[in-house]
Design a protein around this motif. Structure first.
Motif, mmCIF file in Angstrom:
data_model
loop_
_atom_site.group_PDB
_atom_site.id
_atom_site.type_symbol
_atom_site.label_atom_id
_atom_site.label_comp_id
_atom_site.label_asym_id
_atom_site.label_seq_id
_atom_site.Cartn_x
_atom_site.Cartn_y
_atom_site.Cartn_z
ATOM 1 N N ALA A 63 35.724 33.787 45.302
ATOM 2 C CA ALA A 63 35.056 32.675 45.977
ATOM 3 C C ALA A 63 33.683 32.450 45.376
ATOM 4 C CB ALA A 63 34.940 32.955 47.473
ATOM 5 N N SER A 64 33.056 33.524 44.918
ATOM 6 C CA SER A 64 31.762 33.451 44.235
ATOM 7 C C SER A 64 31.604 34.733 43.427
ATOM 8 C CB SER A 64 30.614 33.311 45.238
ATOM 9 O OG SER A 64 30.515 34.465 46.048
ATOM 10 N N GLU A 65 30.656 34.698 42.478
ATOM 11 C CA GLU A 65 30.409 35.877 41.646
ATOM 12 C C GLU A 65 28.914 36.019 41.406
ATOM 13 O OE1 GLU A 65 34.529 35.027 39.224
ATOM 14 O OE2 GLU A 65 32.827 35.755 38.070
ATOM 15 N N VAL A 66 28.467 37.272 41.323
ATOM 16 C CA VAL A 66 27.066 37.565 41.019
ATOM 17 C C VAL A 66 27.040 38.571 39.867
ATOM 18 C CG1 VAL A 66 24.909 38.521 41.891
ATOM 19 C CG2 VAL A 66 26.353 37.149 43.403
ATOM 20 N N ASP A 67 26.427 38.179 38.761
ATOM 21 C CA ASP A 67 26.294 39.044 37.580
ATOM 22 C C ASP A 67 27.625 39.619 37.106
ATOM 23 O OD1 ASP A 67 23.560 38.593 37.600
ATOM 24 O OD2 ASP A 67 23.113 40.415 38.723
ATOM 25 N N ASN A 68 28.661 38.806 37.103
ATOM 26 C CA ASN A 68 29.993 39.279 36.711
ATOM 27 C C ASN A 68 30.227 39.046 35.224
ATOM 28 O OD1 ASN A 68 32.606 40.146 36.599
ATOM 29 N ND2 ASN A 68 33.463 38.405 37.675
ATOM 30 N N PHE A 69 30.252 40.142 34.438
ATOM 31 C CA PHE A 69 30.552 40.065 33.011
ATOM 32 C C PHE A 69 32.037 39.813 32.788
ATOM 33 C CE2 PHE A 69 31.959 42.193 29.100
ATOM 34 C CZ PHE A 69 31.239 41.466 28.168
ATOM 35 N N GLY A 70 32.897 40.519 33.564
ATOM 36 C CA GLY A 70 34.332 40.342 33.382
ATOM 37 C C GLY A 70 35.154 41.375 34.114
ATOM 38 N N PHE A 71 36.425 41.472 33.694
ATOM 39 C CA PHE A 71 37.392 42.343 34.362
ATOM 40 C C PHE A 71 38.223 43.086 33.327
ATOM 41 C CE2 PHE A 71 36.750 38.652 37.101
ATOM 42 C CZ PHE A 71 36.460 39.235 38.319
ATOM 43 N N ASP A 72 38.585 44.327 33.649
ATOM 44 C CA ASP A 72 39.566 45.085 32.893
ATOM 45 C C ASP A 72 40.770 45.316 33.800
ATOM 46 O OD1 ASP A 72 38.413 45.359 30.376
ATOM 47 O OD2 ASP A 72 37.357 47.200 30.906
ATOM 48 N N ILE A 73 41.955 45.368 33.197
ATOM 49 C CA ILE A 73 43.207 45.568 33.921
ATOM 50 C C ILE A 73 43.740 46.951 33.572
ATOM 51 C CG2 ILE A 73 45.515 44.648 34.401
ATOM 52 C CD1 ILE A 73 43.163 42.656 34.920
ATOM 53 N N TYR A 74 44.118 47.706 34.595
ATOM 54 C CA TYR A 74 44.671 49.052 34.408
ATOM 55 C C TYR A 74 46.099 49.090 34.930
ATOM 56 C CZ TYR A 74 40.039 50.660 33.185
ATOM 57 O OH TYR A 74 38.838 50.837 32.544
ATOM 58 N N ARG A 75 46.961 49.851 34.210
ATOM 59 C CA ARG A 75 48.369 49.959 34.575
ATOM 60 C C ARG A 75 48.790 51.418 34.543
ATOM 61 N NH1 ARG A 75 52.470 47.380 30.453
ATOM 62 N NH2 ARG A 75 52.053 49.341 29.391
ATOM 63 N N GLY A 76 49.655 51.789 35.491
ATOM 64 C CA GLY A 76 50.234 53.124 35.536
ATOM 65 C C GLY A 76 51.697 53.050 35.915
ATOM 66 N N LEU A 77 52.378 54.184 35.766
ATOM 67 C CA LEU A 77 53.790 54.252 36.119
ATOM 68 C C LEU A 77 54.023 54.805 37.516
ATOM 69 C CD1 LEU A 77 55.225 55.504 32.708
ATOM 70 C CD2 LEU A 77 55.142 53.163 33.605
ATOM 71 N N SER A 78 52.950 55.257 38.165
ATOM 72 C CA SER A 78 53.046 55.696 39.552
ATOM 73 C C SER A 78 51.755 55.305 40.274
ATOM 74 C CB SER A 78 53.265 57.213 39.650
ATOM 75 O OG SER A 78 52.054 57.902 39.445
ATOM 76 N N SER A 124 29.866 44.506 35.627
ATOM 77 C CA SER A 124 28.670 43.693 35.823
ATOM 78 C C SER A 124 28.011 43.392 34.483
ATOM 79 C CB SER A 124 27.674 44.413 36.735
ATOM 80 O OG SER A 124 27.022 45.446 36.021
ATOM 81 N N LEU A 125 27.087 42.452 34.479
ATOM 82 C CA LEU A 125 26.329 42.150 33.269
ATOM 83 C C LEU A 125 25.541 43.369 32.807
ATOM 84 C CD1 LEU A 125 25.063 38.545 34.081
ATOM 85 C CD2 LEU A 125 26.847 39.210 32.460
#
Length: 148
Positions: A63-78, A124-125
């Motif tokens: 809905a809004s962001e403050v100092d957001n550089f980005g996102f990483d996605i993590y995956r596991g099998l359990s 964050s930034l």
């Protein structure tokens, strides 16, 4: 469906494909991100050609962001992990903005007969990383083949 408007600063956030809340686990928020109504599970992205392999598509909205550089996605099998980052570079965030932002990540490297578990981490930034989402299960797209 009930809309959720929680901030990471409040140690809880709901995201589009992920229901519920997760603790940020840090001393303070790396980014503040509020998101809209959760959708319970990832779903295969529609493909133009039916013979293409299935994928898992993660979608979320802030809905809004403050100092957001980005996102990483993590995956596991359990659900208990271990988890590995599956994006080579962070998905770019919107910095500081008071407008909704939509994000999509398509995992094309799945075995369609396996369940996968995902979570999203915000950056964050200033380089502070915090879990943005709870862990979500994406069920297998095809049954396990018989070995008889």
């Amino acid at each position: 469906m009930r809309k959720t408007w929680l901030t990471l600063a409040a140690l809880c956030v709901g995201i589009a494909i992920i229901g519920g809340c997760a603790s940020s686990g840090g001393a303070g928020p790396a980014t503040e991100a509020r998101s809209a109504a959760p959708d319970p599970t990832p779903e295969p992205a529609p493909r133009e050609f039916p013979d293409e392999p299935p994928v898992n598509t993660l979608r979320w909205t802030t809905a809004s962001e403050v100092d957001n550089f980005g996102f990483d996605i993590y995956r596991g099998l359990s659900e208990d992990g271990p988890f590995e980052r599956i994006n080579a570079e962070p998905l770019p965030g919107a910095g500081t903005i008071d407008e909704p932002q939509n994000y999509v990540f398509i995992d094309e490297t799945i075995d369609p007969s396996r369940d996968y578990f995902y979570y999203i981490e915000s950056i964050s930034l200033g380089g502070i990383r915090e879990r943005f989402s709870p862990i979500i299960r994406s069920p297998a797209k095809r049954p396990v083949p018989d070995t008889d």
